[in-house]
Design an enzyme around this catalytic site. Sequence first.
Site, short mmCIF file in Angstrom:
data_model
loop_
_atom_site.label_atom_id
_atom_site.label_comp_id
_atom_site.label_asym_id
_atom_site.label_seq_id
_atom_site.Cartn_x
_atom_site.Cartn_y
_atom_site.Cartn_z
N GLN A 127 22.72 30.62 43.52
CA GLN A 127 23.42 31.87 43.82
C GLN A 127 22.97 32.43 45.17
OE1 GLN A 127 25.90 33.66 42.63
NE2 GLN A 127 26.38 32.26 40.99
N SER A 128 22.83 31.57 46.15
CA SER A 128 22.36 32.00 47.47
C SER A 128 23.35 32.92 48.17
CB SER A 128 22.10 30.76 48.33
OG SER A 128 21.95 31.12 49.69
#
Length: 330
Positions: free
Chosen positions: A71-72
């Site tokens: 989930q960067s």
Amino acid sequence: MMRKRLALGHLPTPIQRPRRLAEALGVDLYVKRDDMTGGAEAGNKIRKLEYLLAAAREEGADCVITCGGLQSNHARATALLGASLGMRAVLFLRAADVAAGATLAGNVLLDRLAGAEIRLISPEAYKGRDAVMAEAAAEIRAAGGRPYVIPEGGSNGLGALGYVRAMEEIRKQLDVGLAGGKPFDVIVHACGSGGTAAGAALGAARYDVAGEVRAMAVCEDRATFARIALQIMEEARALEPGLGAPAHLVIDDTAKGPAYAVSTPEQRSRLIQVARLSGLILDPVYTGKAFSGLWDMAERGELSGKRVLFLHTGGLPGLLAQGSSFTDVV
Ligand SMILES: *Cc1c(COP(=O)(O)O)cnc(C)c1O
């Protein structure tokens, strides 16, 4: 020599005073809204990408390669800004279960909407991310493409210049009357790859914005980030020799919680209280932990009489991907 910079962010971002929240904590609190640097691409990574993508463009790149957690926020900002500039994005995202694939939620959904190519890699393989990205770049080059590699979080000397400029922006806001023009006592922000801390510490001193930068680690430990930040500051100084000594940089790893992207029930409950007292939305991976650390400092009396600037670095899509972790507290 001034480095080239693309105008990608919606700048300057506002500095606000959430009064009910400040009263509840008993802190003279200001919030720099870097969660408002853009639309879906918003957050702190835009400021770094203004420099990094300018360099990519200058080299004639048609593709950017970067990496991060599944989930960067950085990967998402790179994917969206890459799309706006006509550059393909290849994202190496760390996943505990590579075979399970990536759920189309939060940042991953935005990555895919932007047409980014996602390549999941295991936490073990992720340790060798720089070599993995270099290899991918070589393959793309061999196929006739022109790739540009951006390190994790956009955190190198060039990217950190984005936060030197953010401090210059705050100085201008002080100069036109904010808070009487006096520097803050401390800037508090979330630290995940060190570039924001490095740039903020250099810029805070250069532009007399704050005596101390307190970087709240969301993973790793103090020693690791101290070493990383030092390295990035050296790189940044080589690119911009006018930068002198940094402000006092404190890496604080007391609010990092159980693991990267995993927060404590107390941190989640404080995130909710912040929303209800101010309408500010924090996220469980970065800003929620950093603000919880600020809250602890306030409870210990360490912020009394101080003017505190919380740097809100964004992260909303990460919250939206973690809705189920809030069912116990909402
Ligand atoms: C990446 C990120 C950070 C940490 O910034 P670094 O420069 O990587 O240390 C903080 N907050 C949010 C929301 C982020 O996405």
